[in-house]
Design a protein around this motif. Structure first.
Motif, PDB file in Angstrom:
ATOM      1  N   TYR A  82      13.395 -15.459  -3.483  1.00 50.90           N
ATOM      2  CA  TYR A  82      14.716 -14.981  -3.061  1.00 50.90           C
ATOM      3  C   TYR A  82      15.241 -15.623  -1.779  1.00 50.90           C
ATOM      4  CZ  TYR A  82      14.381 -11.302  -6.600  1.00 50.90           C
ATOM      5  OH  TYR A  82      14.280 -10.616  -7.788  1.00 50.90           O
ATOM      6  N   GLY A  83      14.377 -16.303  -1.046  1.00 50.74           N
ATOM      7  CA  GLY A  83      14.832 -16.967   0.164  1.00 50.74           C
ATOM      8  C   GLY A  83      14.864 -16.091   1.396  1.00 50.74           C
ATOM      9  N   SER A  84      14.939 -14.786   1.206  1.00 49.96           N
ATOM     10  CA  SER A  84      14.946 -13.859   2.329  1.00 49.96           C
ATOM     11  C   SER A  84      14.532 -12.480   1.833  1.00 49.96           C
ATOM     12  CB  SER A  84      16.335 -13.774   2.982  1.00 49.96           C
ATOM     13  OG  SER A  84      17.250 -13.174   2.081  1.00 49.96           O
ATOM     14  N   ILE A  85      14.154 -11.640   2.766  1.00 55.58           N
ATOM     15  CA  ILE A  85      13.918 -10.226   2.477  1.00 55.58           C
ATOM     16  C   ILE A  85      14.820  -9.449   3.415  1.00 55.58           C
ATOM     17  CG2 ILE A  85      12.240  -8.337   2.470  1.00 55.58           C
ATOM     18  CD1 ILE A  85      10.065 -10.488   2.004  1.00 55.58           C
ATOM     19  N   ASP A  86      15.825  -8.810   2.843  1.00 56.07           N
ATOM     20  CA  ASP A  86      16.822  -8.100   3.648  1.00 56.07           C
ATOM     21  C   ASP A  86      16.419  -6.661   3.939  1.00 56.07           C
ATOM     22  OD1 ASP A  86      18.808 -10.304   3.478  1.00 56.07           O
ATOM     23  OD2 ASP A  86      18.807  -9.780   1.350  1.00 56.07           O
ATOM     24  N   ILE A  87      15.698  -6.066   2.999  1.00 55.06           N
ATOM     25  CA  ILE A  87      15.312  -4.656   3.099  1.00 55.06           C
ATOM     26  C   ILE A  87      13.810  -4.565   2.880  1.00 55.06           C
ATOM     27  CG2 ILE A  87      15.544  -2.358   2.050  1.00 55.06           C
ATOM     28  CD1 ILE A  87      18.338  -3.461   0.994  1.00 55.06           C
ATOM     29  N   LEU A  88      13.123  -3.921   3.795  1.00 57.63           N
ATOM     30  CA  LEU A  88      11.688  -3.699   3.651  1.00 57.63           C
ATOM     31  C   LEU A  88      11.418  -2.203   3.684  1.00 57.63           C
ATOM     32  CD1 LEU A  88       8.661  -4.557   3.660  1.00 57.63           C
ATOM     33  CD2 LEU A  88       8.812  -4.540   6.176  1.00 57.63           C
ATOM     34  N   VAL A  89      10.692  -1.726   2.672  1.00 57.11           N
ATOM     35  CA  VAL A  89      10.230  -0.340   2.650  1.00 57.11           C
ATOM     36  C   VAL A  89       8.713  -0.369   2.717  1.00 57.11           C
ATOM     37  CG1 VAL A  89      10.200   1.852   1.418  1.00 57.11           C
ATOM     38  CG2 VAL A  89      12.213   0.370   1.267  1.00 57.11           C
ATOM     39  N   THR A  90       8.156   0.081   3.845  1.00 58.77           N
ATOM     40  CA  THR A  90       6.704   0.134   3.974  1.00 58.77           C
ATOM     41  C   THR A  90       6.199   1.433   3.364  1.00 58.77           C
ATOM     42  OG1 THR A  90       6.656   1.199   6.163  1.00 58.77           O
ATOM     43  CG2 THR A  90       6.858  -1.201   6.099  1.00 58.77           C
ATOM     44  N   ASN A  91       5.082   1.328   2.671  1.00 58.78           N
ATOM     45  CA  ASN A  91       4.562   2.468   1.927  1.00 58.78           C
ATOM     46  C   ASN A  91       3.126   2.144   1.567  1.00 58.78           C
ATOM     47  OD1 ASN A  91       4.455   4.844   0.333  1.00 58.78           O
ATOM     48  ND2 ASN A  91       5.060   3.707  -1.489  1.00 58.78           N
ATOM     49  N   ALA A  92       2.289   3.160   1.486  1.00 59.72           N
ATOM     50  CA  ALA A  92       0.901   2.974   1.049  1.00 59.72           C
ATOM     51  C   ALA A  92       0.358   4.339   0.662  1.00 59.72           C
ATOM     52  CB  ALA A  92       0.043   2.365   2.161  1.00 59.72           C
ATOM     53  N   GLY A  93      -0.640   4.346  -0.159  1.00 61.42           N
ATOM     54  CA  GLY A  93      -1.274   5.616  -0.502  1.00 61.42           C
ATOM     55  C   GLY A  93      -1.821   6.301   0.735  1.00 61.42           C
ATOM     56  N   GLY A  94      -1.774   7.612   0.745  1.00 64.83           N
ATOM     57  CA  GLY A  94      -2.211   8.350   1.925  1.00 64.83           C
ATOM     58  C   GLY A  94      -3.723   8.374   2.090  1.00 64.83           C
ATOM     59  N   PRO A  95      -4.199   8.551   3.329  1.00 66.92           N
ATOM     60  CA  PRO A  95      -5.637   8.699   3.565  1.00 66.92           C
ATOM     61  C   PRO A  95      -6.164   9.960   2.877  1.00 66.92           C
ATOM     62  CG  PRO A  95      -4.427   8.362   5.626  1.00 66.92           C
ATOM     63  CD  PRO A  95      -3.412   8.639   4.564  1.00 66.92           C
ATOM     64  N   PRO A  96      -7.470  10.033   2.645  1.00 68.29           N
ATOM     65  CA  PRO A  96      -8.016  11.215   1.966  1.00 68.29           C
ATOM     66  C   PRO A  96      -7.889  12.473   2.816  1.00 68.29           C
ATOM     67  CG  PRO A  96      -9.776   9.793   2.758  1.00 68.29           C
ATOM     68  CD  PRO A  96      -8.505   9.036   2.947  1.00 68.29           C
ATOM     69  N   PRO A  97      -7.815  13.638   2.169  1.00 69.08           N
ATOM     70  CA  PRO A  97      -7.779  14.892   2.915  1.00 69.08           C
ATOM     71  C   PRO A  97      -9.127  15.208   3.528  1.00 69.08           C
ATOM     72  CG  PRO A  97      -7.877  15.336   0.552  1.00 69.08           C
ATOM     73  CD  PRO A  97      -7.729  13.854   0.705  1.00 69.08           C
ATOM     74  N   GLY A  98      -9.110  16.045   4.558  1.00 66.57           N
ATOM     75  CA  GLY A  98     -10.348  16.461   5.205  1.00 66.57           C
ATOM     76  C   GLY A  98     -10.100  16.885   6.639  1.00 66.57           C
ATOM     77  N   THR A  99     -11.133  17.459   7.258  1.00 71.29           N
ATOM     78  CA  THR A  99     -11.049  17.899   8.647  1.00 71.29           C
ATOM     79  C   THR A  99     -11.759  16.890   9.542  1.00 71.29           C
ATOM     80  OG1 THR A  99     -13.075  19.204   8.448  1.00 71.29           O
ATOM     81  CG2 THR A  99     -10.992  20.310   7.918  1.00 71.29           C
ATOM     82  N   PHE A 100     -11.668  17.096  10.852  1.00 69.40           N
ATOM     83  CA  PHE A 100     -12.174  16.128  11.826  1.00 69.40           C
ATOM     84  C   PHE A 100     -13.639  15.768  11.583  1.00 69.40           C
ATOM     85  CE2 PHE A 100     -14.073  15.097  15.971  1.00 69.40           C
ATOM     86  CZ  PHE A 100     -13.288  14.019  16.335  1.00 69.40           C
ATOM     87  N   GLU A 101     -14.469  16.758  11.319  1.00 73.68           N
ATOM     88  CA  GLU A 101     -15.905  16.504  11.189  1.00 73.68           C
ATOM     89  C   GLU A 101     -16.291  15.911   9.837  1.00 73.68           C
ATOM     90  OE1 GLU A 101     -17.456  20.366  12.342  1.00 73.68           O
ATOM     91  OE2 GLU A 101     -18.017  19.516  14.281  1.00 73.68           O
ATOM     92  N   ASP A 102     -15.316  15.759   8.931  1.00 75.41           N
ATOM     93  CA  ASP A 102     -15.602  15.154   7.621  1.00 75.41           C
ATOM     94  C   ASP A 102     -15.676  13.635   7.678  1.00 75.41           C
ATOM     95  OD1 ASP A 102     -15.615  17.622   6.318  1.00 75.41           O
ATOM     96  OD2 ASP A 102     -13.453  17.556   5.932  1.00 75.41           O
ATOM     97  N   PHE A 103     -15.179  13.017   8.761  1.00 78.60           N
ATOM     98  CA  PHE A 103     -14.982  11.570   8.758  1.00 78.60           C
ATOM     99  C   PHE A 103     -15.760  10.882   9.871  1.00 78.60           C
ATOM    100  CE2 PHE A 103     -10.970  13.394   7.063  1.00 78.60           C
ATOM    101  CZ  PHE A 103     -11.118  12.939   5.760  1.00 78.60           C
ATOM    102  N   ASN A 104     -16.245   9.668   9.554  1.00 77.52           N
ATOM    103  CA  ASN A 104     -16.922   8.847  10.558  1.00 77.52           C
ATOM    104  C   ASN A 104     -15.998   7.713  11.006  1.00 77.52           C
ATOM    105  OD1 ASN A 104     -17.016   6.880   8.512  1.00 77.52           O
ATOM    106  ND2 ASN A 104     -19.069   7.494   7.869  1.00 77.52           N
ATOM    107  N   ASP A 105     -16.525   6.833  11.850  1.00 85.80           N
ATOM    108  CA  ASP A 105     -15.703   5.742  12.380  1.00 85.80           C
ATOM    109  C   ASP A 105     -15.161   4.845  11.272  1.00 85.80           C
ATOM    110  OD1 ASP A 105     -16.196   6.691  14.870  1.00 85.80           O
ATOM    111  OD2 ASP A 105     -17.342   4.955  15.582  1.00 85.80           O
ATOM    112  N   GLU A 106     -15.974   4.576  10.270  1.00 85.98           N
ATOM    113  CA  GLU A 106     -15.532   3.711   9.182  1.00 85.98           C
ATOM    114  C   GLU A 106     -14.356   4.326   8.434  1.00 85.98           C
ATOM    115  OE1 GLU A 106     -17.268   1.506   5.149  1.00 85.98           O
ATOM    116  OE2 GLU A 106     -18.604   2.686   6.446  1.00 85.98           O
TER     117      GLU A 106
END
Length: 262
Positions: A82-106
């Motif tokens: 197209y030669g250009s991108i005039d409109i960009l919509v950023t979007n991605a699947g959401g992170p998994p649900p959970g509480t603070f202690e459910d997740f590690n650094d990775e």
């Protein structure tokens, strides 16, 4: 209402289903030339056919938004076509649900890569061309969690808020180039993501998935979940010439769910 985007090129990330696909369809109905993306070729093909059925122009490219090289290749392919991108919509699947202690650094790094870096990399790729044309629309899909943190969504609450900080800052930096930068914050919307969250809630409370969905909708003053098309209509407006004095905002589409004043 003529939105003034006929012939504009629009890249919608993660757009083979759900909110992304609804946005791509809405922009196509307004005459935009649409680029859609997905990790799964079969989903991408189906979405592209649905858009073509409107008589619209669409290009479909596979990309994993957690991989920088995929984003770089996606931008290159879109610009080659197209030669250009005039409109960009950023979007991605959401992170998994959970509480603070459910997740590690990775887990935190994966969520940051998916939710924040995908948006940052997409913007960096399209920006030189928007600045050269002195016209652009960058719209980020976030969540009502950036205005009212949601229980059991610690990753989303934290990292999506960082996305809003990025977009607000960019809205000031890019205003001299007539590039408008806004966020849209979906509430409880009937998507596969909503089903995933309902499933998690059902498991926690020992109820059925249908009961969990009804409980979630009961929190909404309008008494129902949103349909993806209702959010897509706002995105199309923000992408248009009619929204020429709106930048730096985060607008929720939530049926009145969020209680905050701003």
């Amino acid at each position: 209402m003529d939105l003034g985007i006929k012939g504009k090129s629009a890249l919608v990330a993660a757009s083979s289903k759900g909110l992304g696909k609804a946005i791509a369809l809405e922009l196509a109905r307004e005459g935009a030339r649409v680029i859609i993306t997905s990790r799964k070729p079969e989903n991408l093909s189906r979405a592209a056919e649905e858009i073509r059925a409107l008589g619209a122009e669409v290009q479909a490219f596979r990309a994993d938004l957690t991989v920088k090289e995929d984003i770089d290749n996606l931008i290159k392919k879109a610009l080659d076509v197209y030669g250009s991108i005039d409109i960009l919509v950023t979007n991605a699947g959401g992170p998994p649900p959970g509480t603070f202690e459910d997740f590690n650094d990775e887990d935190w790094l994966k969520a940051f890569n998916l939710t924040f870096l995908s948006a940052q990399r997409l913007i960096k790729g399209v920006l030189p061309h928007m600045k050269e044309k002195k016209w652009g629309r960058i719209i980020g899909l976030t969540s009502v969690s950036v205005k009212q943190p949601l229980d059991n969504l610690i990753l989303s609450n934290a990292i999506r808020s960082a996305v809003v900080g990025l977009f607000k800052t960019l809205s000031r930096e890019l205003a001299p180039y007539n590039i408008l930068v806004n966020c849209v914050a979906p509430g409880l919307t009937r998507t596969e993501r909503m089903v995933q969250l309902a499933r998690s809630r059902a498991a926690q409370k020992g109820i059925s998935e249908d009961e969990a969905l009804k409980e979630m909708a009961a929190d909404v003053p309008l008494g129902r979940l949103a349909e993806p098309e209702e959010l897509a209509a706002l995105v199309a407006f923000l992408a248009s010439e009619r929204a020429s004095y709106i930048t730096g905002t985060t607008i929720q589409v939530d049926g009145g769910l969020v209680r905050s004043l701003l």
